[in-house]
Design an enzyme around this catalytic site. Sequence first.
Site, PDB file in Angstrom:
ATOM      1  N   GLY A  52     -32.381 -33.283  12.666  1.00 40.02           N
ATOM      2  CA  GLY A  52     -31.576 -33.191  11.449  1.00 40.02           C
ATOM      3  C   GLY A  52     -31.594 -34.439  10.582  1.00 40.02           C
ATOM      4  N   ALA A  65     -38.497 -31.603  15.177  1.00 39.59           N
ATOM      5  CA  ALA A  65     -37.384 -32.422  14.693  1.00 39.59           C
ATOM      6  C   ALA A  65     -37.836 -33.589  13.824  1.00 39.59           C
ATOM      7  CB  ALA A  65     -36.526 -32.959  15.825  1.00 39.59           C
ATOM      8  N   GLY A  66     -37.070 -33.833  12.787  1.00 40.33           N
ATOM      9  CA  GLY A  66     -37.284 -34.993  11.937  1.00 40.33           C
ATOM     10  C   GLY A  66     -37.867 -34.674  10.576  1.00 40.33           C
ATOM     11  N   ASN A  96     -35.692 -26.889  11.355  1.00 36.92           N
ATOM     12  CA  ASN A  96     -34.562 -26.029  11.004  1.00 36.92           C
ATOM     13  C   ASN A  96     -33.838 -26.585   9.785  1.00 36.92           C
ATOM     14  OD1 ASN A  96     -32.202 -24.488  10.839  1.00 36.92           O
ATOM     15  ND2 ASN A  96     -31.830 -24.462  13.002  1.00 36.92           N
ATOM     16  N   LYS A 149     -37.257 -23.016  24.607  1.00 36.07           N
ATOM     17  CA  LYS A 149     -37.355 -24.384  24.087  1.00 36.07           C
ATOM     18  C   LYS A 149     -36.363 -25.201  24.898  1.00 36.07           C
ATOM     19  CE  LYS A 149     -36.070 -27.310  20.264  1.00 36.07           C
ATOM     20  NZ  LYS A 149     -35.679 -27.457  18.859  1.00 36.07           N
TER      21      LYS A 149
END
Lengths: 76, 260
Positions: free
Chosen positions: B163, B189-190, B211, B102
């Site tokens: 995040g 993300a988001g 995550n 990644k």
Amino acid sequence: MTGGGTGQVATIRIMVNGEETTIPGMSVHDYLNMMDGDNRSLAVELNRDILPKKDYRTTFLREGDQLEIVWFVGGG
Amino acid sequence: MTLQNDTWSIAGREFRSRLMVGTGKYADFEQMARAIEASGAEIVTVAVRRVNISDRGRESLLDHIDLKKYTLLPNTAGCYSADEAIRTCRLAREAGLSDFVKLEVIGDQKTLFPDNEGLLKAAAILVKEGFTVLPYTTDDPIMCKKLEDLGCAAVMPLGAPIGSGLGIRNPYNIRIIMETVSVPVIVDAGVGTASDAAIAMELGCDGVLMNTAISGAKDPVAMAEAMNLAVRAGRLAYLAGRIPRKLYATASSPLEGVIG
């Protein structure tokens, strides 16, 4: 003639993960064992080049060498 | 129409789950392992960091991830230049014996937005070196097209800052990206909660990566299960084909036979 092969135990200064350390001359394999940890999933960079696992035993650390030793940690 | 045979692939490797999860910021490895299990994910991201030379007693992350079951996706998080990211990928390949990476080249600490210039530079070199490159990119169709042209195996546009939990801020861009590239599109993300993941799937994205939405939840294992359900629900809704949006009502019940 410098480095290993003379039978003498000379100390050398190397950089490991950005910190200077003084060790007896030895192979990368022996150095990793000396660190006393799980070496299965490590990766090693010697002077900014990847050092393949098969070369650990035959690669001897020399004065001024720069080692990066990394592993996987949690991340996203 | 079921999810039974709904598989997708990255660089020829086939997956069933469309949810990809991170391994960061859990209370401990045990909680992480339970959350990954509950998520149903098959691809898990990891970071590459220096070993603490003076304290090697710590457990290895890999003791808690069954590599027969999960595909590792090492990231280059924290890299602010193409050079650092390339070095990190080479180390990751050596540590994990896999070509999947990644690729992140970060441009700014506050937003963690990608440095697109550095990203393209690093992607070009890594593809030439045989890596399977999954780049974390801005939600920009032109960037995604360039990354595909360079040989990236997928594109991973951000839904919102890493995040932030803001959800997919520009679903229209994501739709254009899907029309623009033919490699898998993974929203990365988001995501803040389950509905965000469902939206990614309803848009038709191939995958969604998260995550903090899981590890930062009050109950990460429960949230992992919620994400598992949301991704499957969203995907099934996409396959089922939603009704068009209309401004006015259309009655669901027969107009004839109303008493009167």
